[in-house]
Design a protein around this motif. Structure first.
Motif, mmCIF file in Angstrom:
data_model
loop_
_atom_site.group_PDB
_atom_site.id
_atom_site.type_symbol
_atom_site.label_atom_id
_atom_site.label_comp_id
_atom_site.label_asym_id
_atom_site.label_seq_id
_atom_site.Cartn_x
_atom_site.Cartn_y
_atom_site.Cartn_z
ATOM 1 N N GLY A 25 0.592 -0.896 -0.221
ATOM 2 C CA GLY A 25 -0.106 0.121 -0.016
ATOM 3 C C GLY A 25 0.464 1.594 0.084
ATOM 4 O O GLY A 25 0.096 2.431 -0.299
ATOM 5 N N PHE A 26 2.500 1.012 0.340
ATOM 6 C CA PHE A 26 2.589 2.260 -0.059
ATOM 7 C C PHE A 26 4.588 2.030 -0.422
ATOM 8 O O PHE A 26 4.856 0.869 -0.386
ATOM 9 N N MET A 27 5.255 2.736 -0.996
ATOM 10 C CA MET A 27 6.356 2.925 -1.612
ATOM 11 C C MET A 27 7.058 3.038 -0.079
ATOM 12 O O MET A 27 7.316 3.592 0.162
ATOM 13 N N ASN A 76 9.464 -5.402 -0.906
ATOM 14 C CA ASN A 76 8.803 -4.421 0.480
ATOM 15 C C ASN A 76 8.547 -4.693 1.592
ATOM 16 O O ASN A 76 7.457 -5.151 2.041
ATOM 17 N N THR A 77 9.381 -6.044 2.661
ATOM 18 C CA THR A 77 9.887 -5.841 2.952
ATOM 19 C C THR A 77 10.862 -5.614 4.104
ATOM 20 O O THR A 77 11.918 -5.220 3.531
ATOM 21 N N ALA A 97 5.324 1.199 10.606
ATOM 22 C CA ALA A 97 5.645 2.497 9.731
ATOM 23 C C ALA A 97 5.055 4.026 9.699
ATOM 24 O O ALA A 97 3.565 4.319 9.968
ATOM 25 N N ASP A 98 5.995 5.131 9.155
ATOM 26 C CA ASP A 98 4.881 6.046 8.981
ATOM 27 C C ASP A 98 6.334 6.507 7.989
ATOM 28 O O ASP A 98 7.567 7.100 7.776
ATOM 29 N N LEU A 99 5.631 8.094 7.213
ATOM 30 C CA LEU A 99 6.055 8.593 6.607
ATOM 31 C C LEU A 99 7.109 9.235 7.167
ATOM 32 O O LEU A 99 8.163 9.980 6.534
ATOM 33 N N LEU A 100 7.123 9.908 8.248
ATOM 34 C CA LEU A 100 8.247 10.883 9.223
ATOM 35 C C LEU A 100 9.647 9.850 9.276
ATOM 36 O O LEU A 100 9.247 8.834 10.054
#
Length: 123
Positions: A25-27, A76-77, A97-100
């Motif tokens: 669901g995300f890079m 993706n692991t 996980a987080d974008l920051l």
């Protein structure tokens, strides 16, 4: 965003474990990812993170020197390996996980969490 942990189970004292966190669901390269542990009767503890800036890592003192965190963007692991296990390493291990970026575990507050995988260290 989805995180799925695997690799938990029963491990002997002195042994090693390698946990995997499969993400979707995300890079992966755009996010910081970390590992946490909740031991029985204790608060959740941040163990390790790998930030999206220069792949900087941070480790808790409880695992520093015997843990590594790595990521494979093609799969993706994210992986967590801990050597020299003792009973204090027993607990549920979570991937987050987080974008920051994660510069310091104590100041990182991830938004996304997996459901956890149980690790039991026993002799």
């Amino acid at each position: 965003v989805q995180l799925v942990e695997s690799g938990g189970g029963l491990v002997q004292v002195g042994g090693s474990l390698r946990l995997s966190c499969e993400t979707s669901g995300f890079m992966l390269e755009d996010y910081a990812v970390g590992w946490y542990r909740q031991a029985p009767g204790k608060e959740r503890e941040g163990l390790a993170c790998v930030g999206r800036v220069d792949n900087r890592t941070d480790f808790a003192k409880s695992v520093e020197g015997r843990a590594t965190i790595s990521s494979d963007n093609a799969k993706n692991t994210v992986y967590l390996q801990i050597n020299g296990l003792d009973r204090a390493d027993t607990g549920v291990y979570f991937c987050a996980a987080d974008l920051l970026p994660c510069y310091t575990l104590g100041w990182w507050d991830p938004d996304y969490w997996g459901q956890g995988t149980q690790v039991t260290v026993s002799s």
